[in-house]
Design an enzyme around this catalytic site. Sequence first.
Site, short mmCIF file in Angstrom:
data_model
loop_
_atom_site.label_atom_id
_atom_site.label_comp_id
_atom_site.label_asym_id
_atom_site.label_seq_id
_atom_site.Cartn_x
_atom_site.Cartn_y
_atom_site.Cartn_z
N GLU A 53 0.87 -1.17 0.00
CA GLU A 53 0.00 0.00 0.00
C GLU A 53 0.91 1.23 0.00
O GLU A 53 1.78 1.36 0.86
CB GLU A 53 -0.90 0.03 1.24
CG GLU A 53 -1.98 -1.03 1.26
CD GLU A 53 -2.83 -0.95 2.52
OE1 GLU A 53 -2.66 0.02 3.30
OE2 GLU A 53 -3.65 -1.85 2.74
N ASP A 64 -6.14 8.79 9.93
CA ASP A 64 -4.81 8.34 10.32
C ASP A 64 -4.37 8.97 11.63
O ASP A 64 -4.72 10.10 11.95
CB ASP A 64 -3.81 8.68 9.21
CG ASP A 64 -4.06 7.89 7.95
OD1 ASP A 64 -4.03 6.66 8.05
OD2 ASP A 64 -4.28 8.49 6.89
#
Length: 273
Positions: A53, A64
């Site tokens: 990724e 995040d």
Amino acid sequence: MTASMSRMERRFAALKEENRAALVTFVTAGDPDYDNSLNTLLGLPAAGADVIELGMPFTDPMADGAAIQLGSQRALNNGQNMVKTLQMVCELRKQDQDTPLVLMGYYNPVYRYGVDKFLQEAAEAGVDGLIVVDLPPEHDDELCIPAREVGIHFIRLATPTTDARRLPGVLNNTSGFLYYVSSTGVTGAAAPTPEKVQAEVEAIRAHTDIPIGVGFGIRTPEQAARIARFADGVVVGSALVDCIANAESPAAGTEAVLALTRDLAASIRTARQ
């Protein structure tokens, strides 16, 4: 396996035959700078990453935690943009035609770049999948369906709060693999309880044959091995990004990422023995 299978499908089929989970590694494109980030990316397959990724840096990565937020900021401060991110994919494909690569991030940079332009260039570069965390199934016409029309998987996230009513919508149009977020909150959160996650993964498996990768909060080889005993993939991101943040130099950061990747891969390969 057949010739018509995608790179992602071939990889998961091969790992199923080996009876082991995939190691899915996340790093941010351009963190800490283009050259060192590219060196890290190019070294991941040999270190044991089965799927990569590659984060598309964004100024407001709301899903995040601090580690990946700071990684995005380092990348942006050093001039990373979508053109450079796609160029990194091209560079990987010059030496690796087998490792699936997923671009992960948020819709804003894709929208600003232009959806059609982005998808065309991503497909040409060799991108295999997209994870766009802020595009729910209700907006599939925006990116998910056009991505699939050019041969790019659209990988959706499911969470502990995805109930039976919501799950069919999440699974609809999802391909490549399903990313199961093992804990509520942001990336890099507390380590998941394997028993609880296993029960949740098995419940999802009753509704789909798609591979299921588990991520969020997995930082050590020991944690990865526990998840690898039942998941189709183990996703590690924040721990790798922290290797870059804590290194004495960018080159040392690359080596730290690859060393941890090797340790994670070794633990996953023996998890079911």
